[in-house]
Design an enzyme around this catalytic site. Sequence first.
Site, PDB file in Angstrom:
ATOM      1  CG  ASP A 125      -9.377   2.496  -0.394  1.00 46.68           C
ATOM      2  OD1 ASP A 125      -9.202   1.381  -0.494  1.00 46.68           O
ATOM      3  OD2 ASP A 125      -8.946   3.410   0.141  1.00 46.68           O
ATOM      4  CG  ASP A 152      -2.067   0.706   1.058  1.00 51.51           C
ATOM      5  OD1 ASP A 152      -2.299   1.438   0.199  1.00 51.51           O
ATOM      6  OD2 ASP A 152      -2.952   0.649   2.007  1.00 51.51           O
TER       7      ASP A 152
HETATM    8  C1  DGJ Z   1      -5.820   1.749   1.868  1.00 49.99           C
HETATM    9  C2  DGJ Z   1      -6.214   0.758   1.231  1.00 49.99           C
HETATM   10  O1  DGJ Z   1      -6.635   1.019   0.196  1.00 49.99           O
HETATM   11  C3  DGJ Z   1      -7.319  -0.114   1.929  1.00 49.99           C
HETATM   12  O2  DGJ Z   1      -7.590  -0.956   1.369  1.00 49.99           O
HETATM   13  C4  DGJ Z   1      -6.630  -0.457   3.173  1.00 49.99           C
HETATM   14  O3  DGJ Z   1      -5.634  -1.409   3.064  1.00 49.99           O
HETATM   15  C5  DGJ Z   1      -5.995   0.639   3.981  1.00 49.99           C
HETATM   16  N1  DGJ Z   1      -5.189   1.400   3.243  1.00 49.99           N
HETATM   17  C6  DGJ Z   1      -5.233   0.170   5.421  1.00 49.99           C
HETATM   18  O4  DGJ Z   1      -4.790   1.275   6.078  1.00 49.99           O
END
Ligand code: DGJ
Length: 691
Positions: free
Chosen positions: A515, A447
């Site tokens: 997301d 991430d």
């Molecule tokens: C952002 C990601 O897009 C989410 O899926 C998740 O992993 C969060 N970060 C966790 O902090």
Amino acid sequence: MPAREPRLWAVDTPHTSYVVALDDHDRLHGLHWGPRLTAEQALALLDLPASPFRPVIGREAPLDLSAASAFQYGHTGVQVRFGDGTRDLELEFREASEADDALTLVFADRHYPLEVRTRYRSHPDSDVIERSITLQNNGTEPIEVLRADSATWAVPDLDAPRLSRLHGEWGAETQLTRTPVPYGETVIGSRRGVTSHQANPWITIDDGQATETRGETWSTTLAWSGTWRITVEKDPAGRVAVSAGFGHDPVSISLVAGEVLETPVAAGLYADGGFAGAASAWHEYALAHVLPHPEEDRPVLYNSWEATEFDFTAEDQMRLAERAAAMGCELFVMDDGWFGARVSDRAGLGDWTPNPDRFPDGLGPLIKRVHETGMRFGLWVEPEMVNPDSDLYRAHPDWVYHQPHRRRSEVRQQLVLNLAKPEVAEWMHHWLDDLLSANEIDFLKWDMNRPFTEAGWPGSADPDRLWFDHTRNLYRILDRLRADHPALRIESCSSGGGRVDFGILRRTDQVWTSDNTDALDRIEIQEGFAQVYPARIMGAWVTDSPNPFTRRVIPLDFRFRVAMAGVLAVGGDLRIWSDEELARGAELVADYKRIRPVVQHGRRHPLKAGQAAGVQYDRDDTTVVLAWRHSRRLGYRDPLVKLHGLDLDGRYEDARTGRVHHGAVLATHGLDLDLGPADYASTMIELTRVR
Ligand code: DGJ
């Protein structure tokens, strides 16, 4: 314009040719980007009149190697500044070489010790042409490089050129827009340190008339995950040139004595099958030449983030894993919150050892139990970041990007590590390698949740390098980890789809698309995504209803059918799903596994029929239709949906009904989706060609 001598080169692909030629001043012109030409036809391009427009100084045909030089008043893709302040380039042609399906043309400045190489590579099975340039400082003094675009493409004259692009924001990535190309320069790009949600490095030009299935398109994409820009310039005569490269205004690199700067690849595609035809060609290219393991089916994963966020125990993770396994999921991914003091987003980022309260015996016991369910185990990491409240930051406050006398702006209570620094890169590789060596981790979700700010590097002789070296070191670490842990698979995530491009995709296996897991919003995100990226990498979770972000209530089948158009995953809180939902989920996961090879490796056609929309995927003798419709008016009947790419003489058996349809009828009249009257209707239809 080009001298009457064969200083002309054609880069051929199965169906297209890209032709460049030098003029008397060694300027390289793009003469042709379109259908394939024979050598004789390509040579005849030199007989064309110089320009159908008035020969006004400064209004010259767009250059292929567009270096800042006399009379170049428009956009220029190569810009430097020599030690004495000289900015114009006077490039002389030196030589051409051909090797490994690539043509390289070498130029050198007439006076200063700078060599410029431009490279064109094609593949026998794709119409995509990969281009890049290198700049080499052969002198002893530094040369400042202000801009080094990988490629400038001269698009043929078009009556009403139109620009397609993908803009967006967090939760609404890859929104497709098509607008006429305005006169002047249109610039899209990212200054954020990552590819970005706001724009994706892909554009397409057409003549304003192309449809999904018909018309010529000229598209380009940049394989780079840092800052970037694509300039689309329409000159006063209406001609369009597209230039793509890494970096952004006003950063520059100081090229020291002997140093070579190699740009990322800008890939270009001319196609004559409408937007969907171009998209398919990009997908095939990605599968054949970009992804590390294209032959593999991506597993159905379960991700725990939406279910638990930061609030969980090892037992909670296990309970989710058991339910996910029972539903048919094949890979369990534990998301954020497993390490250091990371029980909220305020602390712990950077301290990559298991949280002692949650995992007193390390990750081993959980991984073992997950493996016992038959699933693989995946883990979330965000290696480029640090919370100020962390042991890492307390020990190394100088490891983050910062500038003297400036504040250190936080986003989500975190700062960006200076990955351009060799010691930070070494530390990062080291802990990741240790983590992967000590634990049986099959998958990393990598991430990257905030953009750069105050991007400085005090003490560095050339601080702007961080914009390039951050991404290069990221690539190096990913490459090393993959080489040393060959079974490891990686997902690229940046608050959803903030780092999706052909650069990261060379070293990752799938991406987290957004997301936003609301199935209705996802339809548009997925449509934009599919303009260039294949379903095989498009992670799509089925989550809870009401959706945690939009509060929209959407039936389970609809949520699944939309997610089944990509790499199906489950991300809901399975602890609160009813028995009926769990059972229906398992049926739909089983459905997906049946159609998965077709979705993940097949050819995609977008479908539209009145209020209903969907996608068709074809592979060998199998066609799969996934379709959905939000709502319909009273008394309205969904039209039949016309299918694409079928054998018109063939016959196709519908697994739902056992009926056999004629390919010609499906193509010209269509298929009844039989969606019924209810809102949020959806279907999955499997057709098999009958021999
Ligand atoms: C952002 C990601 O897009 C989410 O899926 C998740 O992993 C969060 N970060 C966790 O902090």
